[in-house]
Design an enzyme around this catalytic site. Structure first.
Site, PDB file in Angstrom:
ATOM      1  N   GLU A 190     -41.581  65.208  40.204  1.00  0.00           N
ATOM      2  CA  GLU A 190     -41.218  64.758  38.860  1.00  0.00           C
ATOM      3  C   GLU A 190     -39.714  64.895  38.628  1.00  0.00           C
ATOM      4  O   GLU A 190     -39.078  64.010  38.072  1.00  0.00           O
ATOM      5  CB  GLU A 190     -42.016  65.565  37.831  1.00  0.00           C
ATOM      6  CG  GLU A 190     -41.941  64.999  36.448  1.00  0.00           C
ATOM      7  CD  GLU A 190     -42.867  65.713  35.484  1.00  0.00           C
ATOM      8  OE1 GLU A 190     -42.693  65.510  34.273  1.00  0.00           O
ATOM      9  OE2 GLU A 190     -43.748  66.459  35.942  1.00  0.00           O
ATOM     10  N   ARG A 211     -53.665  75.062  49.163  1.00  0.00           N
ATOM     11  CA  ARG A 211     -55.094  75.052  48.835  1.00  0.00           C
ATOM     12  C   ARG A 211     -55.908  74.126  49.724  1.00  0.00           C
ATOM     13  O   ARG A 211     -57.109  74.306  49.872  1.00  0.00           O
ATOM     14  CB  ARG A 211     -55.291  74.746  47.346  1.00  0.00           C
ATOM     15  CG  ARG A 211     -54.847  75.913  46.465  1.00  0.00           C
ATOM     16  CD  ARG A 211     -55.071  75.636  44.996  1.00  0.00           C
ATOM     17  NE  ARG A 211     -54.324  74.483  44.541  1.00  0.00           N
ATOM     18  CZ  ARG A 211     -53.183  74.526  43.867  1.00  0.00           C
ATOM     19  NH1 ARG A 211     -52.654  75.680  43.568  1.00  0.00           N
ATOM     20  NH2 ARG A 211     -52.579  73.434  43.496  1.00  0.00           N
TER      21      ARG A 211
END
Length: 174
Positions: free
Chosen positions: A98, A61
């Protein structure tokens, strides 16, 4: 158009990509010509007149804003891609996710010592990918003049990590 109008054009998707996350979907804002133009104009206004040689966009993006901003600033666009996507020799940087790690890359000849760059992406959350991008740019010898984001999630406080390298611009804060 105002920042509030841009903010209102962003769609919230609850529980994506996992429960408890309020995903900020920019596609509803950038599909509106006037809103997309306003977003780009705000980036251009901030960086116009500054000595920028390249706008570095982070996959994927970040590419939406980086190439258009580079065009308006009359400078080059350099992509930072996920591992295995660039065809020539690359410099790689691994970073923590994560659960595990990921890797991004830049062509070895994309930037040179002394080049001044802005690194741009759509959203600043934890800052992990952007910090990896900053490390890649540093490995080329180029200088980071700034970081730019359409959205910043303030509560996560990644801005402090990035400000060690360069100033941070975010158009919208949540």
């Amino acid at each position: 158009m105002t920042i509030e109008n841009i903010k209102n054009a962003i769609r919230n998707i609850p529980d994506y990509p996992k429960k408890g996350i309020q995903f900020k979907d920019i596609t509803t804002a950038i599909k509106q010509p006037e809103t997309f133009k306003e977003i780009i104009d705000l980036f251009v206004k901030h960086y116009q007149g500054k000595q920028i040689d390249y706008v570095v966009g982070i996959e994927s993006r970040g590419f939406i804003f980086a190439s258009v901003l580079a065009y308006h600033l009359n400078c080059g666009f350099v992509p930072i891609r996920k591992s295995g996507k660039l065809p020539a020799d690359v410099i790689a940087q691994e970073y923590q996710l994560e659960y595990g790690t990921d890797k991004i890359e830049i062509h070895t000849d994309a930037l040179n010592k002394g080049d001044r760059v802005v690194i741009i992406d759509d959203l600043l959350a934890t800052g992990g990918t952007t910090l990896a991008a900053a490390e890649l740019v540093n490995k080329t010898g180029a200088t980071i003049s700034g970081f730019a984001f359409m959205i910043e999630l303030k509560d996560i406080n990644a801005r402090k990590k990035l400000e060690k390298y360069a100033p941070v611009l975010s158009l919208i804060e949540y």
